[in-house]
Scaffold this motif. Sequence first.
Motif, mmCIF file in Angstrom:
data_model
loop_
_atom_site.group_PDB
_atom_site.id
_atom_site.type_symbol
_atom_site.label_atom_id
_atom_site.label_comp_id
_atom_site.label_asym_id
_atom_site.label_seq_id
_atom_site.Cartn_x
_atom_site.Cartn_y
_atom_site.Cartn_z
ATOM 1 N N MET A 1 45.434 39.498 48.955
ATOM 2 C CA MET A 1 44.109 40.158 48.963
ATOM 3 C C MET A 1 43.939 41.008 47.704
ATOM 4 N N ASN A 2 42.752 41.013 47.182
ATOM 5 C CA ASN A 2 42.521 41.865 46.007
ATOM 6 C C ASN A 2 41.488 42.958 46.329
ATOM 7 N N ASN A 3 41.256 43.808 45.347
ATOM 8 C CA ASN A 3 40.377 44.957 45.607
ATOM 9 C C ASN A 3 38.924 44.532 45.870
ATOM 10 N N MET B 1 38.693 43.935 49.500
ATOM 11 C CA MET B 1 38.689 45.203 50.231
ATOM 12 C C MET B 1 37.314 45.862 50.132
ATOM 13 N N ALA C 1 35.059 44.097 52.452
ATOM 14 C CA ALA C 1 35.314 44.479 53.847
ATOM 15 C C ALA C 1 34.684 45.838 54.153
ATOM 16 N N ILE D 1 31.348 47.633 57.314
ATOM 17 C CA ILE D 1 31.632 48.666 58.320
ATOM 18 C C ILE D 1 30.358 48.976 59.112
ATOM 19 N N SER D 2 30.562 49.682 60.188
ATOM 20 C CA SER D 2 29.463 49.949 61.122
ATOM 21 C C SER D 2 28.331 50.751 60.454
ATOM 22 N N HIS E 1 28.457 54.587 60.565
ATOM 23 C CA HIS E 1 29.225 55.306 59.538
ATOM 24 C C HIS E 1 28.434 55.407 58.232
ATOM 25 N N GLU F 1 25.778 58.030 58.841
ATOM 26 C CA GLU F 1 26.362 59.371 58.983
ATOM 27 C C GLU F 1 26.706 59.975 57.619
ATOM 28 N N LEU G 1 40.777 51.118 45.003
ATOM 29 C CA LEU G 1 41.034 50.223 46.137
ATOM 30 C C LEU G 1 42.232 49.314 45.893
ATOM 31 N N LEU H 1 45.336 49.803 47.832
ATOM 32 C CA LEU H 1 45.457 49.352 49.219
ATOM 33 C C LEU H 1 45.911 47.901 49.338
ATOM 34 N N VAL H 2 45.811 47.154 48.272
ATOM 35 C CA VAL H 2 46.056 45.707 48.390
ATOM 36 C C VAL H 2 47.174 45.258 47.449
ATOM 37 N N LEU I 1 39.060 42.922 59.169
ATOM 38 C CA LEU I 1 39.417 44.062 58.321
ATOM 39 C C LEU I 1 38.354 45.165 58.410
ATOM 40 N N ILE J 1 38.860 48.966 59.585
ATOM 41 C CA ILE J 1 38.430 50.120 58.779
ATOM 42 C C ILE J 1 37.527 51.024 59.629
ATOM 43 N N ASP J 2 36.654 50.400 60.414
ATOM 44 C CA ASP J 2 35.816 51.191 61.337
ATOM 45 C C ASP J 2 36.691 52.019 62.280
ATOM 46 N N LEU K 1 38.101 54.885 60.414
ATOM 47 C CA LEU K 1 37.069 55.916 60.151
ATOM 48 C C LEU K 1 36.820 56.757 61.403
ATOM 49 N N ASP K 2 36.905 56.113 62.566
ATOM 50 C CA ASP K 2 36.679 56.848 63.814
ATOM 51 C C ASP K 2 37.747 57.915 64.062
ATOM 52 N N ARG L 1 35.222 61.396 56.871
ATOM 53 C CA ARG L 1 34.584 60.084 57.017
ATOM 54 C C ARG L 1 33.445 59.950 56.009
ATOM 55 N N MET M 1 34.782 59.362 52.519
ATOM 56 C CA MET M 1 35.326 58.018 52.301
ATOM 57 C C MET M 1 34.209 56.968 52.212
ATOM 58 N N LEU N 1 44.883 55.119 55.125
ATOM 59 C CA LEU N 1 44.274 53.833 55.495
ATOM 60 C C LEU N 1 45.280 52.701 55.294
ATOM 61 N N LEU O 1 46.422 50.312 58.326
ATOM 62 C CA LEU O 1 46.235 48.855 58.343
ATOM 63 C C LEU O 1 47.573 48.128 58.437
ATOM 64 N N LEU P 1 48.238 43.043 53.436
ATOM 65 C CA LEU P 1 47.240 43.277 52.390
ATOM 66 C C LEU P 1 47.777 42.831 51.036
#
Lengths: 161, 186
Positions: free
Chosen positions: A1-3, A6, A9, A13-14, A17, A20, B102, B105-106, B121, B125-126, B129-130, B137, B140, B175, B179, B186
């Motif tokens: 996987m690369n950046n 990420m 991905a 997200i929801s 978020h 918010e 990032l 992370l990978v 994924l 991540i969600d 974040l929770d 949050r 980020m 994170l 994960l 990753l």
Amino acid sequence: MNNDNMYDAFGDISSKHIEEARDYRPPRSPIWVKLVALLACVFLIFTARFMIQTSADIRDILHRPKNFRELILGGDQVMMYAGTKVMIDGVSYEYCPEAVTSAFKLRRFVGEYITTNEQGKWYTIEGEPDYRWLIRKGKNGWYSLWVYSFVNQAEVPKLPD
Amino acid sequence: MDDRDIIQLFLARDEQAIPETAKKYGGYCVAIAQNILASRQDVEECLSDAYLQLWSSVPPNIPDDLRAYLGKIVRNLAFNRYRSNVADKRGGGEMPAVLDELSFLVSGKEDVEQAVSRRELADAIDGFLDTLSPAKRAIMVSRYWYSDSVNDIAKRYKMRPGAVSMTLNRLRRKLRDYLTERGFEL
């Protein structure tokens, strides 16, 4: 996987978020924190003023009175260090360290019966018959206390008019 | 105009839907695109594409949250355009820094790429974040979803830029651990 993956991905997200993050506001300091800070500032200002006044009292000593009349009528020109005694005609005079800002506060030192109208009189405190107290009001509006201890039952001088 | 009214315009295929959306969320969309793309022209083209995509996707989709829905479209389009620009050596905005962070992370290995689905994924991540406080949050998401600069985040949340960078650093570390513990390669 690369950046890139990420980052992609993160893009999924929801929505809650995402929303918010834009609507979030950092909480403001509680009111009591501001109140305490304000009180601390006020305290510092008053403390500094008192210290400046005290140091001015000490620094501005001009001269010791040579006689009773000068002591009583010398006004702000006649000052001594707090607690310093001076003997004039067999009577010991001592400048009380306290300088107070109102007649009300004088009661702590010379009793309940003191009022501003009673300036220029001798006062005694119950249980201490050998001492006389005199209240003087300086140009700055502060009251100062003079304590007179009469050695060997010396005659109490009459206060000048 | 209310979001529900704008969506009603889309559903009725009323072309007024686009200017109404642009009027309400134009600034929001520009901010997202600008963080990813350096060129003003790219930003404008990206926004045009985004409104077009919104027009094509509503209906059949009926977004619960129009702002976030549109924001996601803008972000995806802007990032695609960014990738194409990088290939042409015309990258820009805040993206190089964000992507560089990032990369912590990978692994960068292509062989595990297929093993992790983007949806799984994102759900993870969600979940992560929770577990965070609202403040962390928001920091980020601002950085890795909105691609906001560290200075902008600091200004918005009344922090020092150094504190924001430090917080992001810790969050990335957390994170990654989160994960990895959940079996993501990753």
